[in-house]
Design a protein around this motif. Structure first.
Motif: not given
Length: 378
Positions: A325-326, A329, A331, A338, A341-342, A345-346
């Protein structure tokens, strides 16, 4: 106390619930004490309407309730939103109005606001309005069918929301996401493992000629081993050996890619990194079960800031992934906080449809991997 538009309907709903008072929104003004207020009133996408219609409920009405909360000297205001409102790029009326509503509520309430994002809402034996037909099959068969549907998108049980509401405020990492833990789903684990094995075997069988060509190209370009093997942090922080085609000069320092000078990358390596062909040997990691197709990108044990941040957020409950996911994006590991945190979220939004979206986005070229350091940074 249950508060809604229709006091009569509420009284009927809670007629057999001892200790539950009911009133309409006007009746709320007659009360002077509030500890915790759970704000569920919302205008959803399925209701349609103009942006003004959404603002009337998701912004203006939410502020009206917040002012009643302040008047009653409330301690905790739980603002419930769908996980759909987490996407800052989503321009649908719901997402836009909910985002602005949350911002306005924060200005009105401050630290007493607890924003919680939930998935498809369900309860034991109740599968939501859209899947009401499943209830005809009974709790066992309907539950089994719902388990299949639930792996497709994030879901939230009523019990988990109730437990959170009765617990301490702000005990979820920001943004607050309350969803069912998909890692407990045997069906999800079986499907993703099957996908891992299918992709790994397909790569090794059908791309074997590509392996041979790349092997020769790396050998001719620079001295050193063709396969780069490095210890990484795996699930439960267990070490495992990651395999890739070597893209850097022999004896390059073992560090995060963002900490290595761009001059260390070979000519062939630059091509491999740009096309992501350097990651083909990770098919062996998929076969061994060290990695999965989608998950947090594996880091080095020496990247302590990232390791600690991921540990605090429970990221190591998941296997590391080939892509993630990161990554789509943009990242990378040069942003450890960061990135963690990503990853979190995933973990909370994980679903089969999200995994497929990430795989397709990666195949279409999104996510270039960790960048190497520039001349000024090296």
């Amino acid at each position: 106390m249950a508060v809604g538009r229709d006091a009569v309907a509420l009284r009927a709903l809670y007629a057999h619930s001892a200790g539950v008072d009911t009133t309409d929104y006007e009746g709320l003004r007659g009360h002077s004490i509030c500890d915790t207020l759970i704000h569920l009133a919302v205008h959803n996408n399925d209701k349609g309407g103009s942006l003004a219609d959404f603002f009337a409920v998701n912004v203006d009405f939410a502020l009206r309730i917040a002012r009643e909360f302040v008047r009653m000297n409330g301690k905790r205001f739980l603002n419930i939103s769908s996980v759909l409102s987490l996407d800052g790029n989503d321009e649908c009326h719901y997402a836009v109005s909910k985002a602005i509503g949350s911002k306005k509520l924060c200005e009105e309430i401050g630290e007493r606001l607890d924003n919680i994002h939930i998935g498809y809402f369900h309860d034991q034996g109740y599968f939501g309005e859209k899947l009401y037909i499943l209830q005809r099959f009974g709790s066992k068969i309907g539950g089994a069918l719902f388990a299949l549907i639930k792996i497709l998108k994030p879901a939230t049980s009523a019990q988990s929301l109730a437990d959170y509401a009765l617990g301490p405020a702000h005990d979820l990492p920001s943004p607050g996401i309350l969803t069912d833990d998909l890692s407990t789903s045997l069906l999800y684990r079986v499907i993703t493992r099957t996908m891992d094995l299918g992709v790994a075997i397909g790569i090794l069988l059908f791309l074997f000629p590509v392996f041979v060509v790349l092997w020769v190209a790396i050998r001719l370009d620079s001295p050193g081993p063709v396969i780069f093997a490095q210890e990484r942090v795996g699930a439960r922080q267990t070490p495992f050996t990651l395999y890739k085609f070597r893209t850097m000069k022999r004896d390059t320092v073992s560090a995060g890619t963002h900490e290595v000078s761009a001059s260390a990358v070979t000519k062939t390596g630059a091509f491999l990194r740009r096309t992501k062909l350097d990651e083909l040997p990770q098919a062996f990691n998929l076969l061994r079960g060290d990695m999965t197709l989608v998950g947090p990108r594996p880091c080095l044990f020496s990247q302590t800031e990232l390791v600690n941040a991921r540990k605090a957020l429970g990221i190591y409950e998941m296997k590391p992934g080939i892509t993630g996911y990161a990554q789509i994006r943009e990242i990378d590991m040069s942003q450890p906080s960061k990135l963690a945190q990503s990853d979190h979220r995933y973990k909370k939004l994980r679903s089969l449809l999200l995994d497929i979206h990430i795989i397709i986005a990666t195949a279409l070229g999104r996510g270039a991997g960790d960048r190497v350091a520039t001349a000024d940074e090296a």
